[in-house]
Design a protein around this motif. Structure first.
Motif, PDB file in Angstrom:
ATOM      1  N   TRP A 193     -10.287  -5.536 -23.674  1.00  0.00           N
ATOM      2  CA  TRP A 193     -10.127  -4.892 -24.988  1.00  0.00           C
ATOM      3  C   TRP A 193     -11.222  -3.872 -25.263  1.00  0.00           C
ATOM      4  CZ3 TRP A 193     -13.478  -4.871 -29.133  1.00  0.00           C
ATOM      5  CH2 TRP A 193     -12.965  -4.400 -30.348  1.00  0.00           C
ATOM      6  N   ASP A 194     -12.425  -4.114 -24.771  1.00  0.00           N
ATOM      7  CA  ASP A 194     -13.572  -3.263 -25.091  1.00  0.00           C
ATOM      8  C   ASP A 194     -13.418  -1.832 -24.582  1.00  0.00           C
ATOM      9  OD1 ASP A 194     -15.774  -5.569 -25.842  1.00  0.00           O
ATOM     10  OD2 ASP A 194     -14.421  -6.186 -24.242  1.00  0.00           O
ATOM     11  N   GLY A 195     -12.545  -1.615 -23.600  1.00  0.00           N
ATOM     12  CA  GLY A 195     -12.366  -0.261 -23.079  1.00  0.00           C
ATOM     13  C   GLY A 195     -13.604   0.288 -22.402  1.00  0.00           C
ATOM     14  N   ASP A 196     -14.194  -0.521 -21.498  1.00  0.00           N
ATOM     15  CA  ASP A 196     -15.458  -0.124 -20.892  1.00  0.00           C
ATOM     16  C   ASP A 196     -15.317   0.364 -19.451  1.00  0.00           C
ATOM     17  OD1 ASP A 196     -14.784  -2.505 -19.713  1.00  0.00           O
ATOM     18  OD2 ASP A 196     -16.558  -3.613 -20.370  1.00  0.00           O
ATOM     19  N   LEU A 197     -14.101   0.691 -19.033  1.00  0.00           N
ATOM     20  CA  LEU A 197     -13.918   1.189 -17.675  1.00  0.00           C
ATOM     21  C   LEU A 197     -14.577   2.553 -17.530  1.00  0.00           C
ATOM     22  CD1 LEU A 197     -10.193   0.200 -17.042  1.00  0.00           C
ATOM     23  CD2 LEU A 197     -12.255  -1.012 -16.303  1.00  0.00           C
ATOM     24  N   GLY A 198     -15.222   2.780 -16.400  1.00  0.00           N
ATOM     25  CA  GLY A 198     -15.945   4.032 -16.193  1.00  0.00           C
ATOM     26  C   GLY A 198     -15.482   4.762 -14.951  1.00  0.00           C
ATOM     27  N   ARG A 199     -16.432   5.338 -14.229  1.00  0.00           N
ATOM     28  CA  ARG A 199     -16.131   6.125 -13.035  1.00  0.00           C
ATOM     29  C   ARG A 199     -16.877   5.539 -11.839  1.00  0.00           C
ATOM     30  NH1 ARG A 199     -17.108  12.323 -13.977  1.00  0.00           N
ATOM     31  NH2 ARG A 199     -16.083  12.339 -11.945  1.00  0.00           N
ATOM     32  N   PRO A 200     -16.383   4.457 -11.283  1.00  0.00           N
ATOM     33  CA  PRO A 200     -17.049   3.859 -10.129  1.00  0.00           C
ATOM     34  C   PRO A 200     -16.981   4.781  -8.920  1.00  0.00           C
ATOM     35  CG  PRO A 200     -14.902   2.846 -10.481  1.00  0.00           C
ATOM     36  CD  PRO A 200     -15.157   3.733 -11.657  1.00  0.00           C
ATOM     37  N   ALA A 201     -18.025   4.729  -8.098  1.00  0.00           N
ATOM     38  CA  ALA A 201     -18.127   5.650  -6.964  1.00  0.00           C
ATOM     39  C   ALA A 201     -17.704   5.024  -5.638  1.00  0.00           C
ATOM     40  CB  ALA A 201     -19.559   6.157  -6.838  1.00  0.00           C
ATOM     41  N   VAL A 202     -17.563   3.705  -5.600  1.00  0.00           N
ATOM     42  CA  VAL A 202     -17.224   3.019  -4.353  1.00  0.00           C
ATOM     43  C   VAL A 202     -15.792   2.501  -4.464  1.00  0.00           C
ATOM     44  CG1 VAL A 202     -17.825   1.148  -2.763  1.00  0.00           C
ATOM     45  CG2 VAL A 202     -19.630   2.328  -4.061  1.00  0.00           C
ATOM     46  N   HIS A 203     -14.944   2.892  -3.520  1.00  0.00           N
ATOM     47  CA  HIS A 203     -13.537   2.493  -3.551  1.00  0.00           C
ATOM     48  C   HIS A 203     -13.157   1.767  -2.263  1.00  0.00           C
ATOM     49  CE1 HIS A 203     -13.608   5.481  -6.734  1.00  0.00           C
ATOM     50  NE2 HIS A 203     -12.411   5.062  -7.133  1.00  0.00           N
ATOM     51  N   LEU A 204     -12.367   0.725  -2.411  1.00  0.00           N
ATOM     52  CA  LEU A 204     -11.856  -0.029  -1.271  1.00  0.00           C
ATOM     53  C   LEU A 204     -10.330   0.010  -1.289  1.00  0.00           C
ATOM     54  CD1 LEU A 204     -12.333  -2.140   1.095  1.00  0.00           C
ATOM     55  CD2 LEU A 204     -11.816  -3.860  -0.650  1.00  0.00           C
ATOM     56  N   PRO A 205      -9.694   0.751  -0.374  1.00  0.00           N
ATOM     57  CA  PRO A 205      -8.235   0.720  -0.314  1.00  0.00           C
ATOM     58  C   PRO A 205      -7.735  -0.699  -0.064  1.00  0.00           C
ATOM     59  CG  PRO A 205      -9.096   2.569   0.952  1.00  0.00           C
ATOM     60  CD  PRO A 205     -10.277   1.714   0.583  1.00  0.00           C
ATOM     61  N   VAL A 206      -6.679  -1.063  -0.767  1.00  0.00           N
ATOM     62  CA  VAL A 206      -6.066  -2.391  -0.625  1.00  0.00           C
ATOM     63  C   VAL A 206      -4.604  -2.192  -0.243  1.00  0.00           C
ATOM     64  CG1 VAL A 206      -5.487  -4.560  -1.792  1.00  0.00           C
ATOM     65  CG2 VAL A 206      -7.636  -3.388  -2.344  1.00  0.00           C
ATOM     66  N   ARG A 207      -4.200  -2.749   0.869  1.00  0.00           N
ATOM     67  CA  ARG A 207      -2.820  -2.608   1.303  1.00  0.00           C
ATOM     68  C   ARG A 207      -1.865  -3.138   0.246  1.00  0.00           C
ATOM     69  NH1 ARG A 207      -4.658  -5.439   5.727  1.00  0.00           N
ATOM     70  NH2 ARG A 207      -2.999  -6.986   5.478  1.00  0.00           N
ATOM     71  N   PRO A 208      -0.695  -2.519   0.063  1.00  0.00           N
ATOM     72  CA  PRO A 208       0.231  -2.946  -0.985  1.00  0.00           C
ATOM     73  C   PRO A 208       0.555  -4.429  -0.961  1.00  0.00           C
ATOM     74  CG  PRO A 208       0.929  -0.837  -0.115  1.00  0.00           C
ATOM     75  CD  PRO A 208      -0.212  -1.279   0.743  1.00  0.00           C
ATOM     76  N   GLU A 209       0.746  -4.993   0.221  1.00  0.00           N
ATOM     77  CA  GLU A 209       1.080  -6.413   0.275  1.00  0.00           C
ATOM     78  C   GLU A 209      -0.079  -7.294  -0.188  1.00  0.00           C
ATOM     79  OE1 GLU A 209      -0.081  -5.369   4.603  1.00  0.00           O
ATOM     80  OE2 GLU A 209       0.874  -4.409   2.864  1.00  0.00           O
ATOM     81  N   LEU A 210      -1.315  -6.831   0.045  1.00  0.00           N
ATOM     82  CA  LEU A 210      -2.464  -7.598  -0.430  1.00  0.00           C
ATOM     83  C   LEU A 210      -2.688  -7.400  -1.928  1.00  0.00           C
ATOM     84  CD1 LEU A 210      -5.121  -7.312   2.426  1.00  0.00           C
ATOM     85  CD2 LEU A 210      -3.503  -9.154   1.947  1.00  0.00           C
ATOM     86  N   ALA A 211      -2.391  -6.217  -2.443  1.00  0.00           N
ATOM     87  CA  ALA A 211      -2.468  -6.000  -3.890  1.00  0.00           C
ATOM     88  C   ALA A 211      -1.475  -6.911  -4.607  1.00  0.00           C
ATOM     89  CB  ALA A 211      -2.173  -4.536  -4.219  1.00  0.00           C
ATOM     90  N   GLN A 212      -0.253  -6.993  -4.074  1.00  0.00           N
ATOM     91  CA  GLN A 212       0.743  -7.891  -4.651  1.00  0.00           C
ATOM     92  C   GLN A 212       0.295  -9.342  -4.543  1.00  0.00           C
ATOM     93  OE1 GLN A 212       3.478  -6.939  -6.233  1.00  0.00           O
ATOM     94  NE2 GLN A 212       3.482  -4.751  -5.730  1.00  0.00           N
ATOM     95  N   ARG A 213      -0.294  -9.686  -3.408  1.00  0.00           N
ATOM     96  CA  ARG A 213      -0.778 -11.048  -3.198  1.00  0.00           C
ATOM     97  C   ARG A 213      -1.873 -11.399  -4.195  1.00  0.00           C
ATOM     98  NH1 ARG A 213       0.335 -16.138  -2.004  1.00  0.00           N
ATOM     99  NH2 ARG A 213      -1.220 -17.170  -0.706  1.00  0.00           N
ATOM    100  N   LYS A 214      -2.777 -10.458  -4.440  1.00  0.00           N
ATOM    101  CA  LYS A 214      -3.839 -10.684  -5.424  1.00  0.00           C
ATOM    102  C   LYS A 214      -3.235 -11.024  -6.779  1.00  0.00           C
ATOM    103  CE  LYS A 214      -7.381  -8.197  -8.069  1.00  0.00           C
ATOM    104  NZ  LYS A 214      -8.237  -6.981  -8.150  1.00  0.00           N
TER     105      LYS A 214
END
Length: 215
Positions: A133-154
């Motif tokens: 709710w706080d709306g505190d998302l920012g601009r992170p600099a480190v990204h980890l691609p996640v395969r679609p099947e693993l994103a769904q699994r998460k």
């Protein structure tokens, strides 16, 4: 090493990373510390983290500090992080530390984020993000691609293992996949998780430079 203020924090912020680590490093040890819990939620997080880290050697510590009141229990939080860090270092080298990010507006998350680098001073510390709710998302600099099947699994594992959270408007499949979709756009992939990092130490071996020439 994975640190969470609450029982679902680690999986929401870094569940995709855990699933990929379990694939890439079977048998590696994962130390996890969760600070706020009840008996019901401890059972949930135990089952959840076992599923997310299947194939890893999970060592989980769950404490019962009060939700929303961690700053008032600074000494207990600091001691718990230090004790877990000592056990992890004695068991072997800690390569990565996962923790909430410093910019998180939830007071419990923020305290854990502030204490982590005071204990893990020579480690790669990655701050995960949690939409709220706080709306505190920012601009992170480190990204980890996640395969679609693993994103769904998460998303599936979170819904399966945390029925106590189903009545919260931020806890649903769309929210989990939506944030991963946005972070995926930022790194030219379908889904990704993103992290904040205050300090990275780079190392380049001399043979590599000799082989490739000057750059």
């Amino acid at each position: 090493m994975a640190l969470g203020a609450h029982c679902d924090d680690i999986e929401i912020g870094a569940g995709g990373l855990l699933l990929q680590l379990a694939e890439a490093w079977p048998g590696a040890r994962l130390h996890a510390l969760v600070l706020c819990s009840t008996s019901e939620r401890e059972a949930e997080t135990t089952a959840s983290l076992k599923s997310f880290s299947a194939g890893l050697d999970l060592e989980l510590t769950v404490l019962d500090l009060p939700d929303g009141r961690l700053p008032a229990h600074w000494d207990a939080v600091k001691q718990a992080v230090e004790d877990t860090g000592v056990r992890a270092r004695e068991a072997g080298d800690v390569r990565v530390v996962l923790t909430p990010c410093r910019g998180d507006l939830h007071q419990d998350h923020r305290l854990v984020a502030e204490l982590a680098p005071t204990v893990f001073r020579r480690h790669l510390v990655l701050g995960y993000e949690i939409a709220k709710w706080d709306g505190d998302l920012g601009r992170p600099a480190v990204h980890l691609p996640v395969r679609p099947e693993l994103a769904q699994r998460k998303a599936e594992l979170l819904i399966e293992h945390y029925p106590s959270q189903h009545d919260h408007d931020w806890f649903d499949r769309e929210a989990f996949l939506g944030l991963m979709r946005v972070r995926g756009i930022e790194c030219h992939t379908r889904y990704a998780e993103a992290f904040y990092c205050d300090k990275i130490t780079l190392g380049v071996s001399a043979p590599a430079l000799h082989e490739r020439g000057s750059s």
